[in-house]
Design a protein around this motif. Structure first.
Motif, mmCIF file in Angstrom:
data_model
loop_
_atom_site.group_PDB
_atom_site.id
_atom_site.type_symbol
_atom_site.label_atom_id
_atom_site.label_comp_id
_atom_site.label_asym_id
_atom_site.label_seq_id
_atom_site.Cartn_x
_atom_site.Cartn_y
_atom_site.Cartn_z
ATOM 1 N N LYS A 149 35.447 -41.148 -6.459
ATOM 2 C CA LYS A 149 36.600 -41.959 -6.080
ATOM 3 C C LYS A 149 36.841 -43.062 -7.108
ATOM 4 O O LYS A 149 37.979 -43.321 -7.501
ATOM 5 N N GLU A 209 38.569 -41.668 -10.160
ATOM 6 C CA GLU A 209 39.996 -41.443 -9.890
ATOM 7 C C GLU A 209 40.762 -42.764 -9.868
ATOM 8 O O GLU A 209 41.838 -42.881 -10.467
ATOM 9 N N ARG A 233 43.618 -43.906 -12.539
ATOM 10 C CA ARG A 233 44.957 -44.188 -12.021
ATOM 11 C C ARG A 233 45.421 -45.581 -12.459
ATOM 12 O O ARG A 233 46.556 -45.766 -12.902
#
Length: 152
Positions: free
Chosen positions: A132, A135, A139
Motif C-alpha cells: 500500500k 502505491e 501516486r
C-alpha cells in the motif's frame, strides 16, 4: 493525522521541486529514494531490528526492478512508438510480444521472490502495508509531477 505521518508527506511535497532543476537522472533517483525511505519508514513502523534487515533487501529489489523497467521496458516502448509496429511481420510481432511477456514475468518473479524473502523479516501485515505504501508513494509522486507540468 500526527506529525509523524505529516512529516514524510511534507518532505515529499517540498522536496520534489527537483523536477524543475537541471539535475541528472541519477541525482533525481537518489532524491526519490530518500523520500521513499522516509515515507516507508513512517508507514511501516519498522522496529530497528526489522529495518536493519529490511532496507538492504528492499534496496536490492528496488534497484533490480528499476533496471528491468527502465532498461527493457523503455526499449520496448520506444520500439512501439517509433512507427515500426505497422511495418512488423506477424512473426516479428509475435517475437516482440514474447520478449515483452518475458520481461513482465521477470518483474513478477522478482516481486514474488522479494515477498517471500521479506516475509522472513517482517510480518505479513507489514508486507501488505508495504504494498500500500508503494502505491501511495507512487501516486503522490506522479501527482506532484503532473502538478509541476501544469504550472509551466
Amino acid at each position: 493525522m500526527t506529525i509523524r505521518k505529516l512529516f514524510p508527506l511534507l518532505l515529499l511535497l517540498v522536496s520534489v521541486s527537483f523536477y524543475a532543476q537541471g539535475e541528472s537522472m541519477k541525482e533525481k533517483k537518489e532524491q526519490i529514494k530518500v523520500l521513499k525511505v522516509a515515507f516507508f519508514t513512517t508507514e511501516l513502523d519498522l522496529t530497528n531490528s526489522e529495518a536493519e534487515k529490511f532496507w538492504p533487501l528492499y534496496n536490492t529489489f528496488d534497484d533490480n526492478q528499476f533496471e528491468l523497467r527502465h532498461q527493457k521496458m523503455r526499449a520496448f516502448m520506444r520500439r512501439m512508438s517509433d512507427g515500426s509496429l505497422d511495418k512488423m511481420t506477424e512473426k516479428e510481432a509475435s517475437s516482440f510480444l514474447a520478449q515483452i511477456q518475458d520481461t513482465e514475468e521477470e518483474l513478477f518473479l522478482l516481486r514474488k521472490k522479494f515477498t517471500q524473502n521479506v516475509r522472513a523479516i517482517i510480518p505479513a501485515s507489514k508486507v501488505l502495508k508495504l504494498r500500500k505504501a508503494e502505491e501511495d508513494f507512487n501516486r503522490k509522486l506522479l501527482q506532484q509531477y503532473r502538478n509541476k507540468g501544469s504550472k509551466k
